[in-house]
Design an enzyme around this catalytic site. Structure first.
Site: not given
Length: 388
Positions: A223, A244, A271-272, A292, A332
Site C-alpha cells: 500500500f 500498490d 492487489n496487496a 500502510d 488509519c
C-alpha cells in the site's frame, strides 16, 4: 457571537459537553434558534450557559463548542486562534517544510484544516462558520506566514454535510499544480489539487522517518501510494519493492524515487492481499515489511470486515519476515480502536506462529495533535514490531 442565536441541549448533550467533548448531535438538542454558520450560546435545560459553539441546523453535528465562556466570534477571534495554532507548530522542530498548521477541533477551530507545502498553503473548510469567515482566515494566514498562494481543497464530504458547495479554488496568490517538499532527507513531489487529503499524508511524517532508521536488507512496502515509507527505507535497505493497486500512485512513487536518485527500488502493481498471500505461500523472506493500508472501516458497521482484513495482511506479513526483521504496520481507521488493532495483531502473530516483539506504539505526528477528551482526534495507529 451572533445576537439571539442559542441552542438548548438535553441532559445527555450537557454531560457530553461537560466531559470535554465539543460536539452535540441534533438528537440531543431541545431548542434552537439561528442560521447555518452562526456562533450561538449553548445552555442546558436549567438555563446554565455551557459556552459558545458553531451552529448549523442542517448538520447531524448540530453544534461544535469553541469556548466554555460566552465569546464574540469575529474576525479577530479567528486571527487569534490561527496565530496560536501556528505558534505551537514553531515549537515542534519539524524536520521538513511540509506540515499541518491548523488541525480543526484540536486547535479550537472546528472545520478548518490548513497544511503547508513549502511556500503554499492548502486549506479544507468543513463548517459553515469557518466558510462565513473565510476571508478573515485567509488574511490571517497571509499576514502571519506570507505564503505564495493559498488553495481551498473543497472536495470533502464534510462540505456536503454542512450544505457547502464542493469546489476547489485559489484563495490567494498563485498555486501550482504540484510542489516539491522535503521530509527529513527525502524530497517528494506533491500534487496539490489531485493528491490524497490536501496533497499528501502529512500525519505519517514521523513514522516515515522511523522507517528510514529501522529498515534494512530486503524491504517490502505494501500500500505504498506515493512512496512515503519506502523512499525513506531505501536509504538503508539493500532493495525496496513498492506495491500498490494504483498505477498513478506507483508512477508518482517512481518519479519521487528518481527525484532522490534512488536506484535500489522496484515497483509492482498488484492487489496487496493477493500478493502477500502468494509471497508467503511461496516462502519468500524480507527483512522489513511496511503496511500502510487505507481505512478499511469508514463506519462502525464496517469494523468486523476491517478486522478480518487487518488480520489477513498482518498474518501474511509476519510470515514473510525473517528472524530479526521489522514490521511497521498502520491503521488509519478511527472506528477501529487501538485496543482492537492490538488484539488483531496478537491473533495474527498466533496464527502465523510468529513471536513478535513490540518495539513501539505510535500515532500521528505532533502537528496533528490529539485532545484527551476527543477520541476522534486519535485516529492513526502504528505498531513497530520485530520478529524474534
Amino acid at each position: 457571537m451572533e445576537r439571539g442565536g442559542f441552542v438548548v441541549v438535553n441532559g445527555k448533550g450537557a454531560r457530553r459537553l461537560r466531559a470535554g467533548h465539543p460536539w452535540v448531535y441534533g438528537s440531543d438538542v431541545v431548542e434552537e434558534r439561528g442560521e447555518a454558520g452562526d456562533a450561538v450560546t449553548v445552555r442546558d435545560g436549567r438555563g446554565t450557559t455551557l459556552g459558545t459553539a458553531f451552529y448549523n441546523p442542517q448538520s447531524t453535528i448540530r453544534i461544535r463548542l469553541v469556548s466554555r465562556e460566552p465569546v464574540e466570534v469575529d474576525d479577530g477571534w479567528f486571527r487569534e486562534r490561527i496565530d496560536r495554532a501556528v505558534a505551537y507548530r514553531e515549537t515542534l522542530g519539524i524536520d521538513g517544510d511540509s506540515l499541518r498548521l491548523v488541525h480543526a477541533e484540536a486547535d479550537g477551530l472546528p472545520g478548518l484544516v490548513v497544511d503547508r507545502y513549502g511556500d503554499v498553503l492548502v486549506a479544507q473548510v468543513g463548517t459553515a462558520a469557518v466558510e462565513r469567515h473565510l476571508e478573515a482566515v485567509v488574511e490571517a494566514l497571509v499576514e502571519g506566514i506570507a505564503p505564495a498562494g493559498v488553495l481551498l481543497r473543497g472536495d470533502t464530504a464534510a462540505r456536503g454535510r454542512e450544505g457547502l458547495a464542493r469546489e476547489d479554488r485559489t484563495l490567494y496568490g498563485e498555486v501550482p499544480q504540484s510542489v516539491v517538499v522535503r521530509e527529513g532527507s527525502v524530497r517528494f513531489r506533491v500534487d496539490l489539487r489531485g493528491g490524497q487529503k490536501t496533497g499528501s499524508f502529512l500525519d505519517q511524517r514521523e513514522n516515515h522517518l522511523l522507517a528510514g532508521r529501522l529498515a534494512r536488507g530486503r524491504t517490502l512496502d505494501v500500500f505504498s501510494y506515493a512512496g512515503g515509507f519506502g523512499l525513506h527505507a531505501a536509504w538503508r535497505s539493500e532493495s525496496v519493492e513498492f506495491v500498490d493497486a494504483s498505477g498513478p500512485a506507483l508512477d508518482t512513487a517512481r518519479q519521487n524515487a528518481a527525484l532522490n536518485g534512488l536506484e535500489n527500488v522496484t515497483f509492482t502493481r498488484a492487489n496487496a492481499f493477493n500478493l502477500l498471500r502468494e509471497r508467503s505461500d511461496a516462502g519468500e523472506s524480507y527483512d522489513t515489511v511496511i503496511l500502510d493500508p487505507p481505512a478499511f472501516a469508514k463506519t462502525r458497521r464496517e469494523v468486523g470486515k476491517a478486522l478480518r482484513a487487518y488480520k489477513e495482511i498482518n498474518l501474511r506479513a509476519m510470515k514473510l519476515l525473517a528472524p530479526g526483521g521489522h514490521l511497521i504496520t498502520c491503521s488509519c481507521s478511527f472506528h477501529l480502536s487501538r485496543e482492537e488493532f492490538e488484539e488483531t495483531l496478537r491473533r495474527s502473530a498466533a496464527d502465523a506462529g510468529a513471536v513478535m516483539r513490540v518495539l513501539e506504539w505510535r500515532g500521528q505526528g505532533k502537528d496533528h495533535p490529539e485532545l484527551l477528551t476527543v477520541p476522534e482526534t486519535r485516529y492513526l495507529k502504528c505498531a513497530v514490531l520485530q520478529k524474534t
